[in-house]
Design a protein around this motif. Structure first.
Motif, mmCIF file in Angstrom:
data_model
loop_
_atom_site.group_PDB
_atom_site.id
_atom_site.type_symbol
_atom_site.label_atom_id
_atom_site.label_comp_id
_atom_site.label_asym_id
_atom_site.label_seq_id
_atom_site.Cartn_x
_atom_site.Cartn_y
_atom_site.Cartn_z
ATOM 1 N N ASP A 1 0.651 -1.245 -0.079
ATOM 2 C CA ASP A 1 -0.074 0.202 -0.099
ATOM 3 C C ASP A 1 0.812 1.372 -0.238
ATOM 4 N N ALA A 2 1.927 1.326 0.685
ATOM 5 C CA ALA A 2 2.636 2.469 1.040
ATOM 6 C C ALA A 2 3.838 2.626 -0.295
ATOM 7 N N ALA A 3 3.980 1.634 -0.867
ATOM 8 C CA ALA A 3 4.779 1.620 -2.368
ATOM 9 C C ALA A 3 3.351 2.101 -3.365
ATOM 10 N N ALA A 7 3.949 5.442 -5.572
ATOM 11 C CA ALA A 7 4.118 5.389 -7.344
ATOM 12 C C ALA A 7 3.837 6.690 -7.910
ATOM 13 N N PRO A 8 2.626 7.394 -7.701
ATOM 14 C CA PRO A 8 1.999 8.469 -8.495
ATOM 15 C C PRO A 8 3.019 9.461 -8.092
ATOM 16 N N GLU A 9 3.493 9.753 -6.864
ATOM 17 C CA GLU A 9 4.292 10.767 -6.568
ATOM 18 C C GLU A 9 5.909 10.594 -7.318
ATOM 19 N N GLU A 10 6.230 9.480 -7.173
ATOM 20 C CA GLU A 10 7.517 9.136 -8.044
ATOM 21 C C GLU A 10 7.235 9.220 -9.551
ATOM 22 N N ALA A 11 6.162 8.920 -10.034
ATOM 23 C CA ALA A 11 5.965 9.159 -11.470
ATOM 24 C C ALA A 11 5.899 10.628 -11.536
ATOM 25 N N LYS A 12 5.439 11.596 -10.815
ATOM 26 C CA LYS A 12 5.476 12.830 -10.851
ATOM 27 C C LYS A 12 6.782 13.527 -10.790
#
Length: 109
Positions: A1-3, A7-12
């Motif tokens: 869940d944390a990952a 993921a959207p934050e990392e993609a951004k």
């Protein structure tokens, strides 16, 4: 869940990095074009300077030939003048000797 939530934050974040890299690449391409333009301008200036140097050297060479020609002409003129003076001196001395001989002849008669 944390990952999954990161993921959207990392993609951004990766999209922002990619956009920054793309901007920097465009900046580098613009700098490359400016450098190429400056290099072309510098090459034109160098060719112009080289042409000017050839022109100056050609003018100098022509002026030196003219000077040498004029110097030779003046030396020849001076030589003729000196020869004329020498011939005049010889003629004057001969005339003086003739007059002296005439004077001597007049005094002895």
């Amino acid at each position: 869940d944390a990952a999954a939530s990161k993921a959207p934050e990392e993609a951004k974040r990766l999209k922002a990095i990619y956009a920054e890299l793309r901007d920097r690449e465009e900046d580098l391409e613009e700098l490359q074009r400016e450098c190429e333009a400056m290099a072309a301008n510098l090459a034109r200036r160098e060719r112009a300077v080289e042409q000017r140097e050839r022109d100056v050297q050609g003018t100098h060479d022509r002026q030196m030939r003219e000077f040498e020609h004029e110097e030779a002409r003046l030396q020849e003129q001076q030589k003729r003048h000196d020869e004329s003076i020498a011939a005049s001196r010889v003629a004057l001395e001969a005339e003086r000797d003739r007059w002296a001989a005439e004077q001597e002849e007049l005094l002895t008669t």
